[in-house]
Design a protein around this motif. Structure first.
Motif, PDB file in Angstrom:
ATOM      1  N   GLU A  76     -89.109  42.437 -21.010  1.00  0.00           N
ATOM      2  CA  GLU A  76     -87.833  41.726 -21.197  1.00  0.00           C
ATOM      3  C   GLU A  76     -87.091  42.272 -22.417  1.00  0.00           C
ATOM      4  N   ILE A  77     -87.823  42.511 -23.490  1.00  0.00           N
ATOM      5  CA  ILE A  77     -87.195  43.044 -24.716  1.00  0.00           C
ATOM      6  C   ILE A  77     -86.624  44.434 -24.444  1.00  0.00           C
ATOM      7  N   VAL A  78     -87.396  45.264 -23.752  1.00  0.00           N
ATOM      8  CA  VAL A  78     -86.916  46.609 -23.427  1.00  0.00           C
ATOM      9  C   VAL A  78     -85.658  46.516 -22.555  1.00  0.00           C
ATOM     10  N   GLU A  79     -85.660  45.606 -21.584  1.00  0.00           N
ATOM     11  CA  GLU A  79     -84.498  45.445 -20.700  1.00  0.00           C
ATOM     12  C   GLU A  79     -83.284  44.967 -21.484  1.00  0.00           C
ATOM     13  N   ILE A  80     -83.488  44.045 -22.417  1.00  0.00           N
ATOM     14  CA  ILE A  80     -82.381  43.545 -23.241  1.00  0.00           C
ATOM     15  C   ILE A  80     -81.785  44.686 -24.056  1.00  0.00           C
ATOM     16  N   TYR A  81     -82.634  45.470 -24.711  1.00  0.00           N
ATOM     17  CA  TYR A  81     -82.130  46.580 -25.523  1.00  0.00           C
ATOM     18  C   TYR A  81     -81.498  47.668 -24.659  1.00  0.00           C
ATOM     19  N   LYS A  82     -82.011  47.836 -23.458  1.00  0.00           N
ATOM     20  CA  LYS A  82     -81.421  48.803 -22.536  1.00  0.00           C
ATOM     21  C   LYS A  82     -80.009  48.356 -22.153  1.00  0.00           C
ATOM     22  N   GLN A  83     -79.849  47.070 -21.868  1.00  0.00           N
ATOM     23  CA  GLN A  83     -78.531  46.541 -21.521  1.00  0.00           C
ATOM     24  C   GLN A  83     -77.578  46.653 -22.705  1.00  0.00           C
ATOM     25  N   LYS A  84     -78.093  46.351 -23.910  1.00  0.00           N
ATOM     26  CA  LYS A  84     -77.253  46.473 -25.099  1.00  0.00           C
ATOM     27  C   LYS A  84     -76.814  47.918 -25.295  1.00  0.00           C
ATOM     28  N   ALA A  85     -77.732  48.856 -25.096  1.00  0.00           N
ATOM     29  CA  ALA A  85     -77.409  50.275 -25.260  1.00  0.00           C
ATOM     30  C   ALA A  85     -76.365  50.711 -24.225  1.00  0.00           C
ATOM     31  N   GLU A  86     -76.533  50.253 -22.988  1.00  0.00           N
ATOM     32  CA  GLU A  86     -75.555  50.592 -21.953  1.00  0.00           C
ATOM     33  C   GLU A  86     -74.191  50.003 -22.287  1.00  0.00           C
ATOM     34  N   LYS A  87     -74.178  48.774 -22.796  1.00  0.00           N
ATOM     35  CA  LYS A  87     -72.922  48.126 -23.167  1.00  0.00           C
ATOM     36  C   LYS A  87     -72.246  48.901 -24.304  1.00  0.00           C
ATOM     37  N   MET A  88     -73.045  49.266 -25.321  1.00  0.00           N
ATOM     38  CA  MET A  88     -72.489  50.034 -26.440  1.00  0.00           C
ATOM     39  C   MET A  88     -71.955  51.377 -25.952  1.00  0.00           C
ATOM     40  N   SER A  89     -72.702  52.016 -25.066  1.00  0.00           N
ATOM     41  CA  SER A  89     -72.275  53.299 -24.515  1.00  0.00           C
ATOM     42  C   SER A  89     -70.950  53.139 -23.773  1.00  0.00           C
ATOM     43  N   SER A  90     -70.849  52.100 -22.957  1.00  0.00           N
ATOM     44  CA  SER A  90     -69.612  51.847 -22.214  1.00  0.00           C
ATOM     45  C   SER A  90     -68.455  51.577 -23.165  1.00  0.00           C
ATOM     46  N   GLU A  91     -68.728  50.781 -24.210  1.00  0.00           N
ATOM     47  CA  GLU A  91     -67.680  50.482 -25.185  1.00  0.00           C
ATOM     48  C   GLU A  91     -67.230  51.744 -25.908  1.00  0.00           C
ATOM     49  N   LEU A  92     -68.190  52.587 -26.294  1.00  0.00           N
ATOM     50  CA  LEU A  92     -67.842  53.833 -26.977  1.00  0.00           C
ATOM     51  C   LEU A  92     -67.019  54.747 -26.072  1.00  0.00           C
ATOM     52  N   ILE A  93     -67.427  54.831 -24.816  1.00  0.00           N
ATOM     53  CA  ILE A  93     -66.694  55.665 -23.865  1.00  0.00           C
ATOM     54  C   ILE A  93     -65.281  55.119 -23.669  1.00  0.00           C
ATOM     55  N   GLU A  94     -65.163  53.797 -23.526  1.00  0.00           N
ATOM     56  CA  GLU A  94     -63.845  53.183 -23.346  1.00  0.00           C
ATOM     57  C   GLU A  94     -62.976  53.395 -24.580  1.00  0.00           C
ATOM     58  N   ASP A  95     -63.566  53.228 -25.770  1.00  0.00           N
ATOM     59  CA  ASP A  95     -62.817  53.477 -27.008  1.00  0.00           C
ATOM     60  C   ASP A  95     -62.342  54.930 -27.071  1.00  0.00           C
ATOM     61  N   ALA A  96     -63.221  55.846 -26.682  1.00  0.00           N
ATOM     62  CA  ALA A  96     -62.860  57.270 -26.699  1.00  0.00           C
ATOM     63  C   ALA A  96     -61.730  57.534 -25.701  1.00  0.00           C
ATOM     64  N   ARG A  97     -61.795  56.915 -24.536  1.00  0.00           N
ATOM     65  CA  ARG A  97     -60.735  57.091 -23.541  1.00  0.00           C
ATOM     66  C   ARG A  97     -59.409  56.545 -24.066  1.00  0.00           C
ATOM     67  N   GLN A  98     -59.463  55.367 -24.684  1.00  0.00           N
ATOM     68  CA  GLN A  98     -58.237  54.784 -25.236  1.00  0.00           C
ATOM     69  C   GLN A  98     -57.669  55.679 -26.329  1.00  0.00           C
ATOM     70  N   GLU A  99     -58.531  56.181 -27.176  1.00  0.00           N
ATOM     71  CA  GLU A  99     -58.089  57.060 -28.260  1.00  0.00           C
ATOM     72  C   GLU A  99     -57.480  58.339 -27.686  1.00  0.00           C
ATOM     73  N   ALA A 100     -58.123  58.894 -26.650  1.00  0.00           N
ATOM     74  CA  ALA A 100     -57.600  60.110 -26.014  1.00  0.00           C
ATOM     75  C   ALA A 100     -56.240  59.829 -25.380  1.00  0.00           C
ATOM     76  N   THR A 101     -56.115  58.680 -24.721  1.00  0.00           N
ATOM     77  CA  THR A 101     -54.839  58.306 -24.110  1.00  0.00           C
ATOM     78  C   THR A 101     -53.771  58.161 -25.179  1.00  0.00           C
ATOM     79  N   LEU A 102     -54.116  57.532 -26.271  1.00  0.00           N
ATOM     80  CA  LEU A 102     -53.168  57.349 -27.371  1.00  0.00           C
ATOM     81  C   LEU A 102     -52.752  58.698 -27.956  1.00  0.00           C
ATOM     82  N   ILE A 103     -53.710  59.597 -28.135  1.00  0.00           N
ATOM     83  CA  ILE A 103     -53.407  60.930 -28.670  1.00  0.00           C
ATOM     84  C   ILE A 103     -52.500  61.687 -27.701  1.00  0.00           C
TER      85      ILE A 103
END
Length: 160
Positions: A76-103
């Motif tokens: 369960e702990i591994v799954e929770i951290y895996k989900q958190k990592a995926e969420k962070m990855s998605s957020e980072l990718i989305e932030d990068a896309r927004q930044e690229a769009t803005l640029i």
């Protein structure tokens, strides 16, 4: 042949009974007491061993359950951290896309601004060249303001 004397037989019987009494009192009772004590110790040891075995089995079952629970919690702990990592990855990718769009948007606006500036500069140079050319062609000096207006009208008609 052996003679059997009644006196000897009675004396042997009395001796036997005395020996039996002495053996019973001084030999059998202490030996029986030692044997009973030893039997009780063995019974006690067997009972303790049986109880220890039952306790060991109970602990083995408890430890098995605890191990299963620990494995489940670990998963369960591994799954929770895996989900958190995926969420962070998605957020980072989305932030990068927004930044690229803005640029890209900023670059597009800057390019448009530069293009307008270049067009304006070219227009100004064309007007200046036209003014110089028309002065030479007419060999007269027309009011610069009037001349600029005429050229701008001409360029806007040609540019459209």
């Amino acid at each position: 042949m052996i003679e059997m004397d009644l006196g000897n037989i009675i004396a042997a019987m009395i001796n036997f009974l005395i020996l039996l009494f002495i053996a019973k009192r001084y030999l059998f009772k202490p030996v029986n007491k030692i044997l009973n004590t030893r039997k009780q110790e063995l019974d006690s040891s067997f009972e303790k061993a049986r109880m220890d075995k039952e306790e060991a089995n109970k602990l083995k079952i408890e430890n098995g359950e605890k191990l299963k629970l620990a494995k489940k919690e670990g998963k369960e702990i591994v799954e929770i951290y895996k989900q958190k990592a995926e969420k962070m990855s998605s957020e980072l990718i989305e932030d990068a896309r927004q930044e690229a769009t803005l640029i890209i948007e900023r670059s597009r606006v800057e390019i448009e601004r530069e293009a307008e500036k270049a067009q304006s500069e070219i227009k100004k140079q064309v007007i200046d060249l036209s003014l110089i050319l028309s002065e030479k062609a007419l060999e007269q000096h027309i009011d610069e303001k009037e001349h600029r207006r005429l050229i701008e009208d001409f360029i806007s008609k040609v540019g459209s």
